[in-house]
Scaffold this motif. Structure first.
Motif, PDB file in Angstrom:
ATOM      1  N   GLU A  48       0.845  -1.194   0.000  1.00 47.02           N
ATOM      2  CA  GLU A  48       0.000   0.000   0.000  1.00 47.02           C
ATOM      3  C   GLU A  48       0.884   1.250   0.000  1.00 47.02           C
ATOM      4  O   GLU A  48       1.853   1.326   0.759  1.00 47.02           O
ATOM      5  CB  GLU A  48      -0.907   0.020   1.243  1.00 47.02           C
ATOM      6  CG  GLU A  48      -1.840  -1.165   1.354  1.00 47.02           C
ATOM      7  CD  GLU A  48      -2.917  -1.157   0.284  1.00 47.02           C
ATOM      8  OE1 GLU A  48      -3.217  -0.057  -0.237  1.00 47.02           O
ATOM      9  OE2 GLU A  48      -3.447  -2.230  -0.043  1.00 47.02           O
ATOM     10  N   HIS A  50      -0.036   4.214   0.996  1.00 47.92           N
ATOM     11  CA  HIS A  50      -0.396   5.202   2.003  1.00 47.92           C
ATOM     12  C   HIS A  50       0.636   5.281   3.130  1.00 47.92           C
ATOM     13  O   HIS A  50       0.710   6.284   3.838  1.00 47.92           O
ATOM     14  CB  HIS A  50      -1.807   4.935   2.562  1.00 47.92           C
ATOM     15  CG  HIS A  50      -1.918   3.721   3.428  1.00 47.92           C
ATOM     16  ND1 HIS A  50      -2.290   2.495   2.927  1.00 47.92           N
ATOM     17  CD2 HIS A  50      -1.702   3.531   4.760  1.00 47.92           C
ATOM     18  CE1 HIS A  50      -2.324   1.610   3.918  1.00 47.92           C
ATOM     19  NE2 HIS A  50      -1.960   2.216   5.038  1.00 47.92           N
ATOM     20  N   TYR A  51       1.450   4.227   3.290  1.00 44.91           N
ATOM     21  CA  TYR A  51       2.520   4.307   4.299  1.00 44.91           C
ATOM     22  C   TYR A  51       3.566   5.341   3.886  1.00 44.91           C
ATOM     23  O   TYR A  51       4.011   6.158   4.695  1.00 44.91           O
ATOM     24  CB  TYR A  51       3.182   2.939   4.485  1.00 44.91           C
ATOM     25  CG  TYR A  51       2.285   1.902   5.104  1.00 44.91           C
ATOM     26  CD1 TYR A  51       1.812   2.058   6.404  1.00 44.91           C
ATOM     27  CD2 TYR A  51       1.894   0.764   4.390  1.00 44.91           C
ATOM     28  CE1 TYR A  51       0.978   1.115   6.982  1.00 44.91           C
ATOM     29  CE2 TYR A  51       1.068  -0.191   4.952  1.00 44.91           C
ATOM     30  CZ  TYR A  51       0.613  -0.009   6.248  1.00 44.91           C
ATOM     31  OH  TYR A  51      -0.214  -0.946   6.810  1.00 44.91           O
ATOM     32  N   THR A 128      -6.029  11.804   3.404  1.00 44.52           N
ATOM     33  CA  THR A 128      -7.062  10.807   3.649  1.00 44.52           C
ATOM     34  C   THR A 128      -6.816  10.155   5.011  1.00 44.52           C
ATOM     35  O   THR A 128      -5.693  10.198   5.533  1.00 44.52           O
ATOM     36  CB  THR A 128      -7.039   9.737   2.547  1.00 44.52           C
ATOM     37  OG1 THR A 128      -5.736   9.119   2.528  1.00 44.52           O
ATOM     38  CG2 THR A 128      -7.325  10.360   1.187  1.00 44.52           C
ATOM     39  N   ASP A 130      -6.388   7.059   6.029  1.00 45.73           N
ATOM     40  CA  ASP A 130      -5.339   6.043   6.132  1.00 45.73           C
ATOM     41  C   ASP A 130      -3.945   6.654   6.041  1.00 45.73           C
ATOM     42  O   ASP A 130      -2.999   6.179   6.698  1.00 45.73           O
ATOM     43  CB  ASP A 130      -5.524   4.972   5.046  1.00 45.73           C
ATOM     44  CG  ASP A 130      -5.542   5.540   3.640  1.00 45.73           C
ATOM     45  OD1 ASP A 130      -5.733   6.773   3.501  1.00 45.73           O
ATOM     46  OD2 ASP A 130      -5.371   4.770   2.679  1.00 45.73           O
ATOM     47  N   GLU A 133      -3.287   8.231   9.463  1.00 47.76           N
ATOM     48  CA  GLU A 133      -3.006   7.190  10.463  1.00 47.76           C
ATOM     49  C   GLU A 133      -1.560   6.723  10.352  1.00 47.76           C
ATOM     50  O   GLU A 133      -0.870   6.564  11.385  1.00 47.76           O
ATOM     51  CB  GLU A 133      -3.960   6.013  10.262  1.00 47.76           C
ATOM     52  CG  GLU A 133      -3.780   4.905  11.296  1.00 47.76           C
ATOM     53  CD  GLU A 133      -4.731   3.740  11.079  1.00 47.76           C
ATOM     54  OE1 GLU A 133      -4.631   2.746  11.812  1.00 47.76           O
ATOM     55  OE2 GLU A 133      -5.580   3.841  10.160  1.00 47.76           O
ATOM     56  N   ALA A 134      -1.078   6.513   9.145  1.00 45.94           N
ATOM     57  CA  ALA A 134       0.306   6.101   8.949  1.00 45.94           C
ATOM     58  C   ALA A 134       1.262   7.201   9.379  1.00 45.94           C
ATOM     59  O   ALA A 134       2.318   6.942   9.978  1.00 45.94           O
ATOM     60  CB  ALA A 134       0.546   5.740   7.481  1.00 45.94           C
TER      61      ALA A 134
END
Length: 447
Positions: A48, A50-51, A128, A130, A133-134
């Protein structure tokens, strides 16, 4: 103290000493983006994206928390170099002690306030859920390295000011080597993703600090240290230190606000745009670290020349540094234009991202071309301890050069205009700094 104080007026001798000092600085600096490149590569090859985007977003906060506090390194180098040039050993040690004490206090304050600072910071950033959060996971892990990071600023600045680039190299080698190893272990092997990247950076800073302490203890004479320690609280000297730190802080704040706004506006244009620009910013970061190796050499030597009163050596120093800096900046831009997939493919295996990057590659030419000269001139004026010039230039470049076009780019959702704004920022910086250079070449200080 340092062999650099023995420089003659001969330009070839100056060139030799400059490149010797710059070469070691460049090696040291290369280890920092290399560590960052590998961290980005590890995150970029996860399933992913998003990290990677989250770490990029969180880096905005650390730019403000750490890089705005880069005055701890810069002012330490400037005053230490001038002390070396004037053979003032007491001032040399007091400069390191005062800024180390300041760094430790600020580091502890950051730890105490890290939760509200993080809450406010991420509330202001667009992303976003996610991605946020990362980013928060990375922030909560990396912040524990704050005291070590700030003390390392002072240690590095003190060694640079004394022309001891070898010690800077070993600190960087050990610290970034540990960071790379921990990145691989925590991100890839243990699958901690952005949390692992944060802890890797935090732990490596303490290892780096330990190396610096070892170097200092090797040359510390307790009898002299006790005598010097009694002078640390002299108020007049603290005032001069704090004024210079204030000016450099404002300069750094304006500079980082530009790049932070660039990143945040990229995020507002979508995760794909943020990721694309993050990869190009990695190229800029690598180039800046190379040019900073030259800027550090310029900073150290300019400070020593000022301490010695050898103002006639400043112009040939500028010639050598400017020519080399410009060559590096243009070379990196051209390399990315000619071999984009080969070079940027190291950072990510997402082909859709690489394809979208191509239209924006030409913007690296003005950003890196003018930027390389601007960063070199930053080092020059830092060495002369001209904080007011750096402060005013950065404010004008941000407010007049970057912000107006960046706001239009945001309204029109145009990434092209966003890169134009960053290019104008660099052009204004180098122009305003260049205008001030002739004043520094006189036989008397400009203060």
């Amino acid at each position: 103290m340092s062999s650099i104080t023995a420089l003659t007026l001969d330009k070839e001798d100056l060139r030799t000493d400059f490149y010797r000092l710059a070469f070691i600085n460049i090696l040291s600096n290369l280890l920092v983006p290399l560590s960052g490149f590998l961290s980005v590569a590890f995150l970029g090859h996860l399933g992913e994206i998003h990290y990677l985007a989250g770490v990029t977003l969180s880096t905005i906060l650390f730019n403000y928390l750490y890089r705005t506090l880069g005055f701890l390194r810069m002012s330490t180098t400037a005053i230490t170099a001038q002390a070396v040039g004037s053979d003032d050993e007491t001032l040399m040690w007091l400069t390191g002690l005062r800024n180390a004490l300041l760094a430790f206090v600020i580091g502890i304050i950051l730890l105490i306030l890290h939760q509200p600072l993080g809450h406010i910071g991420f509330a202001l950033l667009s992303a976003t859920p996610d991605v946020k959060e990362a980013g928060i996971a990375y922030y909560n892990a990396r912040i524990w390295g704050a005291p070590a990071t700030l003390l390392n600023f002072v240690f590095l600045g003190w060694f640079l000011g004394r022309g001891q680039s070898g010690k800077v190299f070993w600190m960087s080698l050990v610290g970034n080597g540990v960071n790379i190893f921990l990145d691989y272990l925590l991100i890839i092997r243990w699958n901690w993703a952005s949390t692992g990247a944060g802890f890797a950076t935090s732990i490596s800073q303490y290892i780096m600090l330990l190396v610096g302490f070892v170097f200092i203890l090797q040359e510390l004479e307790l009898s002299k240290f006790r005598a010097i320690l009694s002078q640390i609280w002299v108020s007049s000297n603290w005032k001069e230190t704090l004024i210079l730190n204030r000016d450099i802080f404002i300069r750094s704040f304006a500079f980082l606000s530009t790049f932070s706004l660039f990143t945040n506006l990229s995020s507002a244009m979508g995760t794909m745009t943020l990721t694309e620009n993050a990869l190009l910013l990695q190229v800029i970061t690598l180039t800046v670290y190379l040019v900073d190796g030259l800027a550090y050499a310029t900073e150290s030597m300019a400070g020593m020349f000022k301490g010695k009163g050898a103002y006639e050596q400043l112009y040939p120093l500028l010639q050598i540094s400017a020519q080399t800096s410009l060559m590096i900046g243009i070379s990196f831009a051209v390399a990315c234009l000619l071999f984009p997939d080969s070079l940027l493919g190291i950072l990510t295996n997402h082909s859709e991202i690489l394809e979208c990057l191509h239209p924006y590659l030409p913007w690296l030419l003005p950003v890196l071309g003018f930027g390389s000269l601007a960063f070199m001139l930053d080092g020059y004026f830092l060495g002369l301890a001209e904080g007011a010039i750096l402060r005013n230039t950065a404010l004008v470049a941000t407010l007049a050069g970057f912000v107006p076009i960046a706001m239009i780019a945001w309204q029109l959702q145009s990434c092209y205009l966003l890169w134009l704004a960053l290019s104008l920022f660099m052009i204004v910086r180098v122009t305003l700094l260049g205008i001030q250079v002739p004043k520094t070449l006189k036989s008397t200080p400009i203060i």
